[in-house]
Motif scaffolding. Structure first.
Motif, short mmCIF file in Angstrom:
data_model
loop_
_atom_site.label_atom_id
_atom_site.label_comp_id
_atom_site.label_asym_id
_atom_site.label_seq_id
_atom_site.Cartn_x
_atom_site.Cartn_y
_atom_site.Cartn_z
N ILE A 97 0.84 -1.21 0.00
CA ILE A 97 0.00 0.00 0.00
C ILE A 97 0.87 1.25 0.00
O ILE A 97 0.59 2.22 -0.71
CB ILE A 97 -0.95 -0.03 1.22
N HIS A 98 1.95 1.23 0.79
CA HIS A 98 2.86 2.39 0.84
C HIS A 98 3.50 2.65 -0.52
O HIS A 98 3.72 3.81 -0.90
CB HIS A 98 3.93 2.15 1.90
N HIS A 100 2.17 1.72 -3.61
CA HIS A 100 1.19 2.02 -4.66
C HIS A 100 0.23 3.15 -4.29
O HIS A 100 -0.36 3.77 -5.18
CB HIS A 100 0.39 0.76 -5.00
N TYR A 101 0.07 3.41 -3.00
CA TYR A 101 -0.83 4.48 -2.55
C TYR A 101 -0.12 5.29 -1.47
O TYR A 101 -0.48 5.23 -0.29
CB TYR A 101 -2.14 3.90 -2.00
N PRO A 102 0.91 6.03 -1.82
CA PRO A 102 1.74 6.73 -0.83
C PRO A 102 0.92 7.66 0.06
O PRO A 102 0.04 8.37 -0.42
CB PRO A 102 2.73 7.54 -1.69
N LEU A 104 -1.33 6.99 2.26
CA LEU A 104 -2.69 6.58 2.59
C LEU A 104 -2.76 6.20 4.07
O LEU A 104 -2.04 5.31 4.52
CB LEU A 104 -3.11 5.38 1.72
N LYS A 108 -8.19 4.74 5.81
CA LYS A 108 -8.67 4.85 4.43
C LYS A 108 -8.47 3.56 3.63
O LYS A 108 -8.88 3.47 2.47
CB LYS A 108 -7.95 5.99 3.72
N ILE A 109 -7.80 2.59 4.24
CA ILE A 109 -7.59 1.32 3.53
C ILE A 109 -8.95 0.61 3.36
O ILE A 109 -9.69 0.45 4.32
CB ILE A 109 -6.61 0.42 4.29
N ASN A 110 -9.26 0.24 2.13
CA ASN A 110 -10.54 -0.41 1.87
C ASN A 110 -10.35 -1.70 1.08
O ASN A 110 -9.22 -2.12 0.80
CB ASN A 110 -11.49 0.54 1.14
N GLN A 112 -10.76 -2.35 -2.00
CA GLN A 112 -10.07 -2.18 -3.28
C GLN A 112 -8.56 -2.34 -3.12
O GLN A 112 -7.90 -3.00 -3.93
CB GLN A 112 -10.39 -0.80 -3.86
N HIS A 113 -8.01 -1.75 -2.07
CA HIS A 113 -6.57 -1.84 -1.83
C HIS A 113 -6.15 -3.27 -1.49
O HIS A 113 -5.15 -3.78 -1.99
CB HIS A 113 -6.16 -0.89 -0.70
#
Length: 552
Positions: A97-98, A100-102, A104, A108-110, A112-113
């Motif tokens: 997640i870090h 691909h979605y810096p 976040l 907010k993690i859902n 989709q992630h």
């Protein structure tokens, strides 16, 4: 004007209380701070495993999420080692997640992630079981922390793990019977160059179904003796988490046959360890353990077993680990070249020996399934009464075989001055003055038995009257048949009361011993009763003296 009351944020109060409770657990684990990225749980380290097995590391977790993985570690009920593996699995998702979605935030993690990570995990070359463990760790992470307001409102993982665990082939756990017999012959062969500590370890693995960690955590003072038996004390640590300290398993061993062989090995190793404990070592080495060893390995010495000491640690000692033992097993397997029926080399592991010990009872010194169940530490109580009965029956046979007593049919008994199954000379001697040869008092009655050879013994009895019960010179008196049965019932009640309590194994063994001798004496009486009947003695005369007896 009504003054507005301040708002009370119940969620924040709950968060503070929960965090405070979790932080309070730190001092129960070790001497580290919450901000440290390496936690050595010293207070949970009670066995022979390495320091690393009791250390939690958080270096792999991105700083943005690190505090939450630490809270999860404090909530986790698994062993330290497994908790650390779970934290490393969780770090894999958080690193993804870090990347691909810096930036976040964790709330907010859902789905989709997590689904994106799941897709990448599917494409990886990891085993299906490993993928299943990673995903289950992530599920547990969000589930355990769901009470914190900073976490996502809904758990972002699937309810059902998408990675089905592969079934394990249970046959692979077992070492083929012909192979394990070859190993047994090798380790009974004193001419082979197998160090005492490894030979002792092997037979502890083979004889009793214990985990390697439990055996390696045995203390030097692990033997206690009573009568002709010993108790081996082995600590047990629940492998999937739970115990802060080891519980002691008390394993009774008859000092005869293979049981004597194992006990003698332990005694020899105790003396060797006492000497090695004076050698220098690192502070981590526990010199109170039974297995304090030098640094050595096996090597093939022109087809023979060779021992090579590590020069880097010359004169120093250490404690073994399960990993080290499996390496030594591999080395000696290659030297011995023990093949199965397909001419394939079998390299056993310590865990396989545990499974073999559960099912193969040749070396469990007479123990039955109930005793095996206790030794494994399993808590299942199904069919306990049946197994306890089998256990008692087996121990009775062991006690009587050790004593080498005559069978009840060939043993003497006495009724109203008439003695059966003794030589004429002894019968004449006893007939002169039988009161001289009475043993002890029981149930308020004198002379519950007769000693047919009082030389070197006390004719008035012995403070431990079961010494007489266990003697071939003891002659039961048929008029005390009911007393013997009452005494049998007394010890039977003690057996039932102590059979499930591992802390009272000595009481249990002693009660079984007494039961076995009383059962034999009762059988002698019943055989004597039958002989009196067959002899067709005067029925009225017998009835006059024995009108209360059922056998009349």
């Amino acid at each position: 004007m009504i003054k507005k009351l301040p708002e009370i944020n119940v969620l924040n109060d709950n968060n503070k209380n929960l965090k405070k409770l979790l932080l309070g657990r730190l001092r129960q684990l070790g001497d580290f701070s919450f901000t440290d990225d390496s936690w050595y749980c010293r207070k949970r380290h009670k066995d022979s495993l390495t320091k690393g097995s009791y250390t939690l590391t958080f270096y792999q977790v991105p700083d943005l999420y690190k505090v939450w993985v630490k809270y999860y570690a404090l909530l986790c009920e698994s062993s330290v080692s497994r908790t650390n593996k779970k934290c490393l699995n969780i770090a894999k998702l958080l690193k993804f997640i870090h990347a691909h979605y810096p930036g976040l935030s964790i709330d907010k993690i859902n789905k989709q992630h997590v689904n994106a990570f799941e897709y990448e995990l599917k494409l990886s070359d990891r085993s299906n079981n490993n993928k299943q463990f990673i995903y289950s760790s992530i599920q547990d992470f969000f589930s355990q922390l769901s009470n914190f307001s900073e976490m996502p409102n809904t758990i972002p993982t699937r309810n059902i793990n998408p990675f089905r665990q592969e079934s394990k082939k249970h046959d692979d756990k077992m070492i083929p019977e012909n192979v394990v017999r070859k190993w047994d012959r090798a380790f009974k062969d004193e001419s082979l160059n197998i160090p005492l500590e490894f030979r002792t370890l092997y037979w502890l693995l083979r004889s009793f179904p214990n985990r390697i960690t439990e055996i390696l955590s045995m203390e030097r003072d692990c033997l206690k003796s009573f009568y002709s038996e010993y108790v081996i004390r082995i600590p047990t640590f629940k492998q999937n988490g739970g115990y802060d300290r080891g519980e002691s398993k008390l394993i009774p061993v008859i000092y005869s046959g293979h049981g004597k062989y194992v006990i003698d090995l332990i005694k020899r190793l105790q003396l060797q360890t006492e000497q090695l404990a004076t050698f220098p070592s690192s502070p981590e080495v526990n010199k109170e353990y039974l297995f304090v060893v030098q640094y050595w390995i096996f090597f093939n010495n022109s087809g023979d077993i060779g021992i090579r000491f590590d020069r880097r640690y010359k004169g120093k000692v250490t404690n073994w680990t399960g990993v080290k033992i499996n390496r030594l097993l591999k080395q000696i397997a290659e030297i011995l070249n023990i093949l199965d029926d397909n001419n394939e080399l079998i390299i056993p592991t310590t865990h396989q020996f545990r499974h073999n010990a559960v099912t193969d009872r040749q070396y469990v010194v007479g123990y039955t399934t109930e005793q095996i169940r206790r030794l494994t530490g399993h808590k299942n109580e199904a069919m306990t009464k049946y197994y306890t009965h089998q256990l008692i029956k087996q121990h009775k046979e062991i006690h009587l075989n050790i004593s080498g007593l005559r069978s009840p049919k060939n043993s003497p008994c006495e009724f109203r001055g008439k003695i059966l199954n003794l030589d004429n000379r002894t019968i004449q001697q006893l007939s002169k003055n039988p009161k001289r040869y009475l043993t002890w008092e029981a149930n308020g009655k004198k002379g519950v038995g007769i000693c047919s050879d009082i030389s070197g013994c006390n004719p008035k009895g012995t403070p431990v009257h079961f010494e007489c019960y266990a003697c071939d010179w003891f002659v039961p008196k048929l008029e005390y048949y009911d007393d013997y049965k009452r005494e049998y019932d007394y010890w039977q009640e003690i057996v039932e009361r102590t059979s499930k309590d591992p802390q009272r194994v000595a009481h249990f063994e002693n009660a079984v011993r007494n039961l076995s001798y009383l059962e034999r004496i009762i059988a002698i009486c019943e055989n004597g009763i039958e002989q009196f009947k067959e002899a067709k003695l005067n029925h009225l005369e017998i009835k006059k003296h024995t009108k209360l007896y059922e056998w009349e």
